[in-house]
Design a protein around this motif. Structure first.
Motif, PDB file in Angstrom:
ATOM      1  N   MET A 148      -3.950   6.359   6.126  1.00  0.00           N
ATOM      2  CA  MET A 148      -4.023   7.683   6.739  1.00  0.00           C
ATOM      3  C   MET A 148      -5.002   7.576   7.907  1.00  0.00           C
ATOM      4  O   MET A 148      -5.515   6.515   8.176  1.00  0.00           O
ATOM      5  CB  MET A 148      -4.575   8.716   5.747  1.00  0.00           C
ATOM      6  CG  MET A 148      -3.654   9.057   4.606  1.00  0.00           C
ATOM      7  SD  MET A 148      -4.435  10.265   3.495  1.00  0.00           S
ATOM      8  CE  MET A 148      -4.403  11.762   4.488  1.00  0.00           C
ATOM      9  N   GLU A 149      -5.299   8.730   8.524  1.00  0.00           N
ATOM     10  CA  GLU A 149      -6.291   8.846   9.612  1.00  0.00           C
ATOM     11  C   GLU A 149      -5.698   8.280  10.906  1.00  0.00           C
ATOM     12  O   GLU A 149      -5.661   7.073  11.127  1.00  0.00           O
ATOM     13  CB  GLU A 149      -7.597   8.147   9.215  1.00  0.00           C
ATOM     14  CG  GLU A 149      -8.650   8.027  10.307  1.00  0.00           C
ATOM     15  CD  GLU A 149      -9.023   9.338  10.995  1.00  0.00           C
ATOM     16  OE1 GLU A 149      -9.345  10.282  10.279  1.00  0.00           O
ATOM     17  OE2 GLU A 149      -8.986   9.404  12.249  1.00  0.00           O
ATOM     18  N   ASN A 165       2.488   3.183   9.027  1.00  0.00           N
ATOM     19  CA  ASN A 165       2.809   4.507   9.557  1.00  0.00           C
ATOM     20  C   ASN A 165       1.622   5.408   9.293  1.00  0.00           C
ATOM     21  O   ASN A 165       0.670   5.017   8.629  1.00  0.00           O
ATOM     22  CB  ASN A 165       4.053   5.050   8.854  1.00  0.00           C
ATOM     23  CG  ASN A 165       5.285   4.247   9.213  1.00  0.00           C
ATOM     24  OD1 ASN A 165       5.589   4.048  10.389  1.00  0.00           O
ATOM     25  ND2 ASN A 165       5.996   3.775   8.204  1.00  0.00           N
ATOM     26  N   VAL A 166       1.661   6.624   9.814  1.00  0.00           N
ATOM     27  CA  VAL A 166       0.653   7.612   9.429  1.00  0.00           C
ATOM     28  C   VAL A 166       1.035   8.109   8.038  1.00  0.00           C
ATOM     29  O   VAL A 166       2.007   8.845   7.873  1.00  0.00           O
ATOM     30  CB  VAL A 166       0.606   8.790  10.415  1.00  0.00           C
ATOM     31  CG1 VAL A 166      -0.274   9.912   9.863  1.00  0.00           C
ATOM     32  CG2 VAL A 166       0.054   8.333  11.765  1.00  0.00           C
ATOM     33  N   GLU A 167       0.320   7.647   7.034  1.00  0.00           N
ATOM     34  CA  GLU A 167       0.617   8.084   5.669  1.00  0.00           C
ATOM     35  C   GLU A 167      -0.161   9.349   5.336  1.00  0.00           C
ATOM     36  O   GLU A 167      -0.977   9.805   6.127  1.00  0.00           O
ATOM     37  CB  GLU A 167       0.296   6.958   4.682  1.00  0.00           C
ATOM     38  CG  GLU A 167       1.208   5.741   4.833  1.00  0.00           C
ATOM     39  CD  GLU A 167       2.695   6.061   4.632  1.00  0.00           C
ATOM     40  OE1 GLU A 167       3.023   7.100   4.006  1.00  0.00           O
ATOM     41  OE2 GLU A 167       3.542   5.280   5.117  1.00  0.00           O
ATOM     42  N   GLY A 168       0.118   9.912   4.172  1.00  0.00           N
ATOM     43  CA  GLY A 168      -0.546  11.143   3.738  1.00  0.00           C
ATOM     44  C   GLY A 168      -1.260  10.947   2.417  1.00  0.00           C
ATOM     45  O   GLY A 168      -1.256   9.853   1.835  1.00  0.00           O
ATOM     46  N   LYS A 169      -1.882  12.023   1.952  1.00  0.00           N
ATOM     47  CA  LYS A 169      -2.668  11.994   0.723  1.00  0.00           C
ATOM     48  C   LYS A 169      -1.822  11.551  -0.478  1.00  0.00           C
ATOM     49  O   LYS A 169      -2.273  10.778  -1.316  1.00  0.00           O
ATOM     50  CB  LYS A 169      -3.175  13.420   0.491  1.00  0.00           C
ATOM     51  CG  LYS A 169      -4.515  13.546  -0.174  1.00  0.00           C
ATOM     52  CD  LYS A 169      -4.991  14.990  -0.091  1.00  0.00           C
ATOM     53  CE  LYS A 169      -5.954  15.310  -1.212  1.00  0.00           C
ATOM     54  NZ  LYS A 169      -7.335  14.922  -0.951  1.00  0.00           N
ATOM     55  N   GLU A 170      -0.578  12.043  -0.538  1.00  0.00           N
ATOM     56  CA  GLU A 170       0.261  11.738  -1.695  1.00  0.00           C
ATOM     57  C   GLU A 170       0.834  10.331  -1.611  1.00  0.00           C
ATOM     58  O   GLU A 170       0.910   9.623  -2.624  1.00  0.00           O
ATOM     59  CB  GLU A 170       1.395  12.764  -1.813  1.00  0.00           C
ATOM     60  CG  GLU A 170       0.927  14.233  -1.915  1.00  0.00           C
ATOM     61  CD  GLU A 170       0.654  14.866  -0.547  1.00  0.00           C
ATOM     62  OE1 GLU A 170       0.764  14.176   0.483  1.00  0.00           O
ATOM     63  OE2 GLU A 170       0.317  16.078  -0.520  1.00  0.00           O
ATOM     64  N   SER A 171       1.265   9.902  -0.409  1.00  0.00           N
ATOM     65  CA  SER A 171       1.882   8.570  -0.302  1.00  0.00           C
ATOM     66  C   SER A 171       0.853   7.461  -0.484  1.00  0.00           C
ATOM     67  O   SER A 171       1.164   6.410  -1.050  1.00  0.00           O
ATOM     68  CB  SER A 171       2.633   8.425   1.024  1.00  0.00           C
ATOM     69  OG  SER A 171       1.784   8.615   2.129  1.00  0.00           O
TER      70      SER A 171
END
Lengths: 423, 148
Positions: A148-149, A165-171
């Motif tokens: 993330m970030e 990739n730009v990942e998220g909190k859940e991924s």
């Protein structure tokens, strides 16, 4: 989506409920993207922290609830096992030492500390910074990551040649427990090639130059992949950290090439790899000026708060600030916060930089920043910062007026209480 | 191409690809601008808060949100996730540009979502139109609002 036998076994619950729920999320996410399969990753940088009031009602039920709901999107509360991938925590909302100065409620500090214990035992390394690549997580070229970030993602892809990739909190929560992430976007070689050529007509040298260049490019190309031509000076970690953070703020740039400098292209041709050049544009004095003016959202010359260290400062940046503040005092009406990763803060302390900044009246903060925490010194109306990213976000998020300039201009404002910055 | 004719209510069917399964119907809320999650919405009210956004102050709670997609921070999914926990999520998402932010965000918001439509939803659908989205069938059925 095609799953390997091992992935299918995790999905079916043969390796426990947490991994089953993690696989369920990854399959839903992968299918949403249109990915054909997952890819193995052993490098995850995510947001696992519990530091905001909205998490509190969930955290009160137990930290498994926080991870299940917010990091796995699971209605079922699962026991959280040890992470299988190397995993680190990015920036959080609370400085574990300077929380009182931030105005954070003690109950939130206790929650964050309790959550850190829970996560730490399970292998989430508490880097607590937006720049994991400054404190030991330096992926190698070609390494598949789940980060993330936005400022870290663009650094990871472009400067290091690793793939995320730009990942998220859940991924990232699911990737940490399974060692898998959808094989899509920047994991695939063809998607990493340049789309736009940027011809530099002026010298781009110091940190402010690089920040302005990034801010201009992001605004023009949005989420495409710029290739820079005509760089006059060799950049370093700090300059590219600022360039990427700025391009990822004004636009959504996640990858760029500087042929001969970044690792995936030695030449312009290689950077485009046969892809058609969508557009070519020039960057000169007028474009630099335009970016500079867009970053100024203040009119009041009297400043209250100087924010340095976004993305988190390197040790050299902390050293420079300490040097400029040596034997001087900042203006009594001004607060100065310098942000750096906790690991670097320890080095700064041993070097005496921390004392120099403290004696001048400044504070060295870690674990957080004002944009993430949404916490500024009380009564702040006008800020000054050397970060294009912070100048972009902070006025929008907190309603303050903002000046952007060089670190020298910012330190000068801290000492005089007045903004005298120049483009 | 302007396919809206006067007076009579008209129905248009668009075909696309399922992103998140499910069926929903409701009033469309259409914006030509991408939306930020973290720093762009209030997750307690479902309201867009970004300065200079054309939808600033407007809530998408319970609406069929039609937009180009996501922009900004990697906190996008986490913020839309919170709108669901707070009961102020949109009823469905129709978007045009696929990114990891919007894909993960749609998944964790757990609302029917669709993309890759055969006509541009941003020009076919207007705010106030009645929209039925059947993601499994890959269809978006638009009934134009009656003109005043």
């Amino acid at each position: 989506m095609k799953l390997t036998d091992y992935e299918k076994a995790m999905y079916d619950g043969e390796h426990g409920r947490a991994k089953a729920r993690a696989m369920d999320l990854l399959v839903r996410y992968g299918e949403a993207l249109g990915a054909e399969r997952l890819v193995e990753t052993n490098n995850v940088a995510g947001a696992f922290n519990a530091s905001t009031p909205s998490v509190q009602p969930i955290a009160e039920k137990g930290m498994e609830h926080v991870y299940s709901e917010l990091n796995l999107d699971s209605d079922e509360v699962v026991e959280v096992p040890h992470m299988v991938a190397h995993t680190c925590q990015l920036i959080t909302g609370i400085d574990n030492d300077n929380w009182e100065l931030q105005g954070v409620d003690k109950s939130l500090v206790d929650m964050q500390r309790k959550n850190e214990k829970f996560l730490g035992r399970r292998g989430v390394n508490m880097f607590a910074t937006c720049t994991p690549y400054q404190v030991g997580n330096v992926p190698v070229k070609g390494e598949h990551c789940a980060w993330m970030e936005s400022s870290a993602v663009i650094y990871c892809n472009s400067v290091l040649g690793a793939r995320t990739n730009v990942e998220g909190k859940e991924s990232t929560g699911a990737a940490a427990l399974t060692g898998r992430i959808p094989y899509w976007g920047f994991h695939i070689t063809e998607n990493r090639r340049g789309t736009h050529l940027v011809e530099l007509d002026i010298e781009v040298d110091d940190m402010m130059d690089w920040g302005l260049l990034g801010y201009y490019i992001g605004e023009v190309i949005g989420e495409d992949i710029p290739v820079l031509k005509g760089t006059s000076h060799q950049p370093d970690l700090v300059k590219l950290k600022h360039f990427g953070a700025a391009a990822a703020s004004s636009g959504g740039v996640e990858m760029y090439h500087i042929p001969g400098i970044t690792p995936e292209a030695d030449t312009i041709e290689e950077a485009f790899g046969g892809r058609k050049v969508k557009d070519t544009f020039r960057y000169g004095a007028a474009e630099r000026r335009e970016a500079y003016e867009k970053l100024q959202s203040a009119t009041e010359k009297k400043v209250d708060f100087i924010m340095l260290g976004c993305p988190h400062n390197s040790i050299d940046q902390v050293a420079l600030i300490a040097h400029m503040l040596e034997n001087r005092k900042i203006h009594p009406d001004v607060q100065l916060w310098v942000h750096t990763p906790r690991a670097i803060k320890q080095v700064a302390e041993r070097n005496g930089y921390l004392d120099a900044i403290k004696e001048a009246g400044g504070v060295v903060m870690s674990d957080t920043c004002p944009a993430i925490s949404r916490r500024l010194p009380q009564g702040t109306r006008v800020i000054a910062t050397d970060s294009a990213k912070q100048a972009h976000y902070l006025p929008a998020i907190t309603g303050v007026e903002g000046w952007f300039g060089s670190v020298r201009d910012c330190v000068d404002a801290a000492l005089t209480g007045q903004w005298n910055g120049r483009a | 191409m302007d396919i809206v004719t006067e007076a009579k209510p008209e129905t248009i069917v668009l075909k696309g690809r399922k992103v998140v399964a499910g069926r929903a119907e409701g009033e469309a809320l259409v914006t030509s601008e991408t939306i930020s999650g973290w720093g762009g919405i209030n997750e307690r009210t479902g309201t867009v808060i970004e300065r200079r956004h054309e939808m600033r102050g407007v809530s998408f709670a319970g609406k069929i949100l039609v937009f180009p997609g996501a922009k900004g921070s990697s906190g996008w999914s986490a913020y839309f996730h919170m709108t669901r926990l707070n009961g102020v999520q949109p009823q469905a998402m129709i978007f045009t540009r696929m990114t990891t932010k919007i894909a993960l965000g749609a998944v964790v918001t757990r609302v029917p979502a669709i993309t890759e439509l055969d006509q541009d939803p941003l020009s076919v659908i207007e705010t106030g139109d009645w929209v039925v989205i059947d993601a499994d069938a890959g269809t978006v059925t638009v009934t134009k609002k009656k003109s005043a």
